[in-house]
Every structure is written in structure tokens, then in C-alpha cells.
Design an enzyme around this catalytic site. Structure first.
Site, mmCIF file in Angstrom:
data_model
loop_
_atom_site.group_PDB
_atom_site.id
_atom_site.type_symbol
_atom_site.label_atom_id
_atom_site.label_comp_id
_atom_site.label_asym_id
_atom_site.label_seq_id
_atom_site.Cartn_x
_atom_site.Cartn_y
_atom_site.Cartn_z
ATOM 1 N N HIS A 33 0.840 -1.213 0.000
ATOM 2 C CA HIS A 33 0.000 0.000 0.000
ATOM 3 C C HIS A 33 0.873 1.261 0.000
ATOM 4 O O HIS A 33 0.576 2.230 -0.698
ATOM 5 C CB HIS A 33 -0.927 -0.039 1.220
ATOM 6 C CG HIS A 33 -1.641 1.240 1.526
ATOM 7 N ND1 HIS A 33 -2.510 1.855 0.644
ATOM 8 C CD2 HIS A 33 -1.613 2.063 2.628
ATOM 9 C CE1 HIS A 33 -2.986 2.969 1.194
ATOM 10 N NE2 HIS A 33 -2.463 3.124 2.391
ATOM 11 N N ASP A 59 1.534 5.893 7.392
ATOM 12 C CA ASP A 59 0.830 5.095 8.403
ATOM 13 C C ASP A 59 1.757 4.597 9.518
ATOM 14 O O ASP A 59 1.336 3.828 10.375
ATOM 15 C CB ASP A 59 0.150 3.880 7.739
ATOM 16 C CG ASP A 59 -1.159 4.236 7.033
ATOM 17 O OD1 ASP A 59 -1.886 5.112 7.547
ATOM 18 O OD2 ASP A 59 -1.458 3.641 5.979
ATOM 19 N N GLU A 62 0.715 5.905 13.068
ATOM 20 C CA GLU A 62 -0.630 5.397 13.379
ATOM 21 C C GLU A 62 -0.620 3.889 13.674
ATOM 22 O O GLU A 62 -1.324 3.425 14.556
ATOM 23 C CB GLU A 62 -1.546 5.694 12.177
ATOM 24 C CG GLU A 62 -3.018 5.727 12.509
ATOM 25 C CD GLU A 62 -3.844 6.235 11.325
ATOM 26 O OE1 GLU A 62 -3.689 7.412 10.955
ATOM 27 O OE2 GLU A 62 -4.624 5.444 10.765
ATOM 28 N N ASP A 63 0.196 3.144 12.960
ATOM 29 C CA ASP A 63 0.083 1.680 12.997
ATOM 30 C C ASP A 63 1.290 0.926 13.548
ATOM 31 O O ASP A 63 1.276 -0.313 13.558
ATOM 32 C CB ASP A 63 -0.220 1.146 11.582
ATOM 33 C CG ASP A 63 -1.568 1.618 11.064
ATOM 34 O OD1 ASP A 63 -2.421 1.995 11.893
ATOM 35 O OD2 ASP A 63 -1.771 1.618 9.842
ATOM 36 N N ASP A 119 -3.755 8.261 -1.027
ATOM 37 C CA ASP A 119 -4.127 7.222 -0.054
ATOM 38 C C ASP A 119 -5.561 6.751 -0.318
ATOM 39 O O ASP A 119 -5.834 5.546 -0.416
ATOM 40 C CB ASP A 119 -3.988 7.816 1.359
ATOM 41 C CG ASP A 119 -4.198 6.817 2.480
ATOM 42 O OD1 ASP A 119 -4.079 5.595 2.243
ATOM 43 O OD2 ASP A 119 -4.467 7.267 3.612
#
Ligand SMILES: Nc1nc2c(ncn2[C@@H]2O[C@H](COP(=O)(O)OP(=O)(O)O)[C@@H](OP(=O)(O)OP(=O)(O)O)[C@H]2O)c(=O)[nH]1
Ligand SMILES: [Mn+2]
Length: 175
Positions: A33, A59, A62-63, A119
Site C-alpha cells: 500500500h 501510516d 498510526e500503525d 491514499d
């Protein structure tokens, strides 16, 4: 020619997301991604290195266990600030996060908008083909409607990206 800084950001993201998978039936590695989002930007003519690096890293706070301080130390304040604009506050309820994305789109910087658009484009392209694991058909449909609200608050940012998004929205009769 890919720069060393860009490759370092990709190496870092690949390491940090290495155990994560997308929710498609093939459980694609998460890093795909990130590669898609940066490639979408490069294909739209965007050569701004900070933007391409932040796309790869969008990300990672966030992840994963990565902090904004880590990003600033490794990649500088420009990249770190861009990622901050792209990071949802995970302590908030999901409904609130979704509402804030629509609201924050309208006040984000132009450079962050490029990445937000790319995104959404990659996620929507994927949703056209796959229903993510655990999602109902209704949830998939709602994502298209919500993504359009986010995109509508960033109009006039990049004609190529917006045209590709609009093609998807038109197929769903959302235009
Ligand atoms: N379309 C699609 N999305 C997947 C897949 N695997 C993981 N995702 C991620 O799921 C998120 C969208 O699902 P949501 O319902 O909004 O969020 P949640 O699963 O994180 O709670 C996106 O996060 P995000 O990048 O933070 O984007 P966004 O929610 O800000 O749009 C997207 O990247 C997949 O296979 N297909
Ligand atoms: Mn993403």
C-alpha cells in the site's frame, strides 16, 4: 533516479510494517500500500521528495511503535510534520476519527493533500476489486461515500489525482 533519502524511508517503513498485512483475501504485505501511494504520486507528476517520503511513512506512527520524534530524528522536521498531518488520533472513537478526517481535509496543507488523495485512491481502487476481511457490503459502500466527502474538501489540489478519483465515484453514481 531514486534518492538515498527516499530509499531509507522505504526501508524504514518496510521494517516497521513487516508483520502487518492488508485486509484483502490474499493478505498482501502492508508495505505494498505504501509503495502504491508513492507511485500514484510520482505518476501524477509529483517529484517533491518530502511528499514522496511522507507518503511511504504516512501510516508508520498510526500503525507501529514509531513516534514523531523518531521520524524527525531520522528524516527531518519537514517529513515528520507532513506525517503528523496524515495521522489519525487512535485514542478517539472511530466515528469521531472519520468525522475529523473530513474536517481536517479542508484545513490541511497542499502537500499533505496530495498524499491524502493518493491514499484514498489506492484504498478505493482496492475496494473496487476486494471486500476487506470482516467488512460487509454496506461498510464497503459507506467507505466510498465517506471518501468522497474527504476528497470534496480538497478540490483543486491535483487535477490528475482528482480525475482518477472522480472516475471511481462516477462508477458508483456518487458524482
Ligand atoms: N481498501 C482497503 N483498505 C485496507 C485494506 N487493509 C487495510 N486497510 C485499511 O483500512 C482502513 C479503512 O478502514 P476503516 O474502517 O476506515 O479503518 P480501520 O479498519 O482502521 O478501523 C484504511 O486505513 P487508512 O490508510 O488509515 O485510510 P483511511 O481510513 O484514512 O482512508 C486502509 O488503509 C484493504 O485490503 N483494502
Ligand atoms: Mn493509508
Amino acid at each position: 533516479m531514486a534518492s538515498l533519502d527516499f530509499l531509507k524511508s522505504l526501508q524504514f517503513a518496510a521494517q516497521k510494517h513487516s508483520k502487518q498485512r492488508r485486509k484483502d483475501p490474499d493478505s498482501t504485505p502492508y508495505v505494498n500500500h505504501l509503495i502504491n501511494v508513492s507511485t500514484i504520486l510520482a505518476e501524477a507528476g509529483i517529484r517533491d521528495e518530502g511528499v514522496l517520503m511522507a507518503a511511504v511513512l504516512h501510516d508508520v506512527v498510526e500503525d507501529t511503535d514509531t513516534t514523531f520524534v523518531d521520524l524527525e530524528d531520522l528524516f527531518g522536521v519537514d517529513v515528520s510534520s507532513l506525517v503528523r498531518e496524515l495521522t489519525d488520533d487512535k485514542t478517539l472513537a472511530k466515528e469521531e476519527r472519520k468525522r475529523l478526517q473530513i474536517e481536517n481535509a479542508a484545513r490541511s496543507t497542499r502537500r499533505a493533500r496530495f498524499i491524502k488523495l493518493a491514499d484514498k485512491l489506492d484504498n478505493l481502487r482496492d475496494l473496487q476489486i476486494n471486500k476487506p476481511r470482516g467488512w460487509t457490503e454496506e461498510r464497503r459502500e459507506e467507505y466510498f461515500v465517506w471518501a468522497k466527502q474527504v476528497v470534496d474538501n480538497m478540490r483543486g489540489t491535483n487535477a490528475k489525482l482528482e480525475a482518477q478519483l472522480d472516475e471511481i465515484f462516477a462508477k458508483r453514481n456518487l458524482l
